[in-house]
Design a protein around this motif. Structure first.
Motif, PDB file in Angstrom:
ATOM      1  N   ALA A   1       2.667   7.852   3.852  1.00  0.00           N
ATOM      2  CA  ALA A   1       1.941   8.845   4.553  1.00  0.00           C
ATOM      3  C   ALA A   1       2.338   8.758   6.073  1.00  0.00           C
ATOM      4  O   ALA A   1       2.064   9.527   6.802  1.00  0.00           O
ATOM      5  CB  ALA A   1       0.627   8.642   4.660  1.00  0.00           C
ATOM      6  N   GLN A   2       3.121   7.994   6.492  1.00  0.00           N
ATOM      7  CA  GLN A   2       3.528   7.434   7.700  1.00  0.00           C
ATOM      8  C   GLN A   2       4.828   8.340   8.052  1.00  0.00           C
ATOM      9  O   GLN A   2       5.789   8.588   7.366  1.00  0.00           O
ATOM     10  CB  GLN A   2       3.853   5.900   7.959  1.00  0.00           C
ATOM     11  CG  GLN A   2       2.732   5.080   7.609  1.00  0.00           C
ATOM     12  CD  GLN A   2       1.486   5.558   8.006  1.00  0.00           C
ATOM     13  OE1 GLN A   2       1.092   5.555   9.415  1.00  0.00           O
ATOM     14  NE2 GLN A   2       0.439   5.867   7.281  1.00  0.00           N
ATOM     15  N   PRO A   3       4.953   8.571   9.576  1.00  0.00           N
ATOM     16  CA  PRO A   3       6.237   9.229   9.950  1.00  0.00           C
ATOM     17  C   PRO A   3       7.204   8.801  10.104  1.00  0.00           C
ATOM     18  O   PRO A   3       7.765   9.154  11.485  1.00  0.00           O
ATOM     19  CB  PRO A   3       5.267  10.024  11.298  1.00  0.00           C
ATOM     20  CG  PRO A   3       4.438   8.885  11.992  1.00  0.00           C
ATOM     21  CD  PRO A   3       3.853   8.337  10.583  1.00  0.00           C
ATOM     22  N   TRP A   4       7.760   7.914   9.319  1.00  0.00           N
ATOM     23  CA  TRP A   4       9.056   7.406   9.629  1.00  0.00           C
ATOM     24  C   TRP A   4      10.095   7.593   8.279  1.00  0.00           C
ATOM     25  O   TRP A   4      10.364   6.927   7.553  1.00  0.00           O
ATOM     26  CB  TRP A   4       8.709   5.813   9.349  1.00  0.00           C
ATOM     27  CG  TRP A   4       7.943   5.358   8.375  1.00  0.00           C
ATOM     28  CD1 TRP A   4       7.751   5.589   7.167  1.00  0.00           C
ATOM     29  CD2 TRP A   4       6.922   4.076   8.661  1.00  0.00           C
ATOM     30  NE1 TRP A   4       6.635   4.511   6.831  1.00  0.00           N
ATOM     31  CE2 TRP A   4       6.423   3.708   7.625  1.00  0.00           C
ATOM     32  CE3 TRP A   4       6.623   3.374  10.037  1.00  0.00           C
ATOM     33  CZ2 TRP A   4       5.305   2.761   7.494  1.00  0.00           C
ATOM     34  CZ3 TRP A   4       5.596   2.322   9.941  1.00  0.00           C
ATOM     35  CH2 TRP A   4       5.008   2.000   8.647  1.00  0.00           C
TER      36      TRP A   4
ATOM     37  N   ASP B   1       0.942  -1.211   0.063  1.00  0.00           N
ATOM     38  CA  ASP B   1      -0.050   0.012   0.179  1.00  0.00           C
ATOM     39  C   ASP B   1       1.063   1.446  -0.019  1.00  0.00           C
ATOM     40  O   ASP B   1       1.217   1.971   1.095  1.00  0.00           O
ATOM     41  CB  ASP B   1      -0.828   0.190   1.318  1.00  0.00           C
ATOM     42  CG  ASP B   1      -1.979   1.092   1.066  1.00  0.00           C
ATOM     43  OD1 ASP B   1      -1.754   2.079   0.201  1.00  0.00           O
ATOM     44  OD2 ASP B   1      -3.032   1.019   1.850  1.00  0.00           O
ATOM     45  N   PRO B   2       1.552   1.568  -1.193  1.00  0.00           N
ATOM     46  CA  PRO B   2       2.383   2.782  -1.228  1.00  0.00           C
ATOM     47  C   PRO B   2       2.029   4.010  -0.644  1.00  0.00           C
ATOM     48  O   PRO B   2       2.778   4.685  -0.207  1.00  0.00           O
ATOM     49  CB  PRO B   2       2.901   2.782  -2.907  1.00  0.00           C
ATOM     50  CG  PRO B   2       2.505   1.427  -3.328  1.00  0.00           C
ATOM     51  CD  PRO B   2       1.069   1.004  -2.324  1.00  0.00           C
ATOM     52  N   ALA B   3       0.660   4.377  -0.831  1.00  0.00           N
ATOM     53  CA  ALA B   3       0.290   5.516  -0.384  1.00  0.00           C
ATOM     54  C   ALA B   3       0.165   5.668   1.100  1.00  0.00           C
ATOM     55  O   ALA B   3       0.469   6.662   1.580  1.00  0.00           O
ATOM     56  CB  ALA B   3      -1.124   6.049  -1.113  1.00  0.00           C
TER      57      ALA B   3
END
Length: 213
Positions: free
Chosen positions: A181-184, A175-177
């Motif tokens: 969007a994650q804060p890593w 799930d690339p999107a």
């Protein structure tokens, strides 16, 4: 059989276990014969070497006797102990133990969660979101590690980076999107550098599948 017969690697291009074996083999510079496998029609010879039927399988041929390596980490260690020009192997027992701990979590809990995230229907799930989120907890720990040092192995790319990166790549591509969007940010930058590397490009060349025999 010639004493100098090339080792044979049964592999599948997109399999993360096979990918990390090829990464180590490329870095160590050992010559070998790659046999690309069609997973739905596996060669009888590969199955005779390793009845579990998973790739990678390394067949070491020698007049003194053949040897079979059927675990990807064993292939990596075999190659790097022959030649480790980039210093991938941890230099201390403590660092090696830490690397093995990370690989064990990757190959155990994380891989199970990744499979359920990627293929929820195979586990009778309507969605893989819960396993995605469980796996993300560990990825946040890797991200924290990468905030403290450039690579999972320390100051340079090493065994544990090569062992884990193909699996994190598979997770990110599910799930690339959502992943983006994650804060890593350190984890994402580490993965992007791996995906853009000449090393990965060299080990992801396409090969015609070998006919089962």
């Amino acid at each position: 059989m010639s004493e100098f017969a090339l080792p044979v690697l049964y592999s599948f291009r997109r399999c993360p276990y096979a990918m990390r074996a090829r990464l180590a083999l490329h870095v160590c510079g050992v010559a070998y014969e790659l046999r690309e496998v069609v997973l739905k029609n596996k060669p009888a010879h590969m199955l005779s070497l390793s009845p579990k039927g998973t790739v990678p399988v390394m067949w070491l041929r020698s007049a003194a006797g053949d040897q079979v390596l059927a675990q990807s980490v064993d292939i990596m260690l075999w190659a790097l102990r022959l030649n480790d020009p980039l210093g991938w192997l941890p230099r201390t027992d403590a660092a090696m133990a830490e690397a093995f701990d990370l690989i064990a979590h990757n190959d155990g809990p994380f891989k199970r969660q990744l499979d359920r995230f990627k293929y929820p229907n195979r586990s009778g799930l309507a969605s893989g979101a819960a396993d995605r989120d469980e796996a993300a907890l560990w990825l946040h720990k890797l991200d924290a590690r990468l905030r403290a040092q450039p690579f999972l192995a320390g100051e340079q790319f090493g065994l544990v980076d090569a062992a884990l990166a193909p699996f994190v790549r598979q997770y990110a591509h599910t799930d690339p999107a959502w992943f983006a969007a994650q804060p890593w940010r350190p984890l994402a930058a580490w993965l992007a550098a791996f995906e853009g590397s000449a090393l990965l490009e060299a080990t992801m060349q396409k090969h015609l599948p070998r006919q089962p025999a």
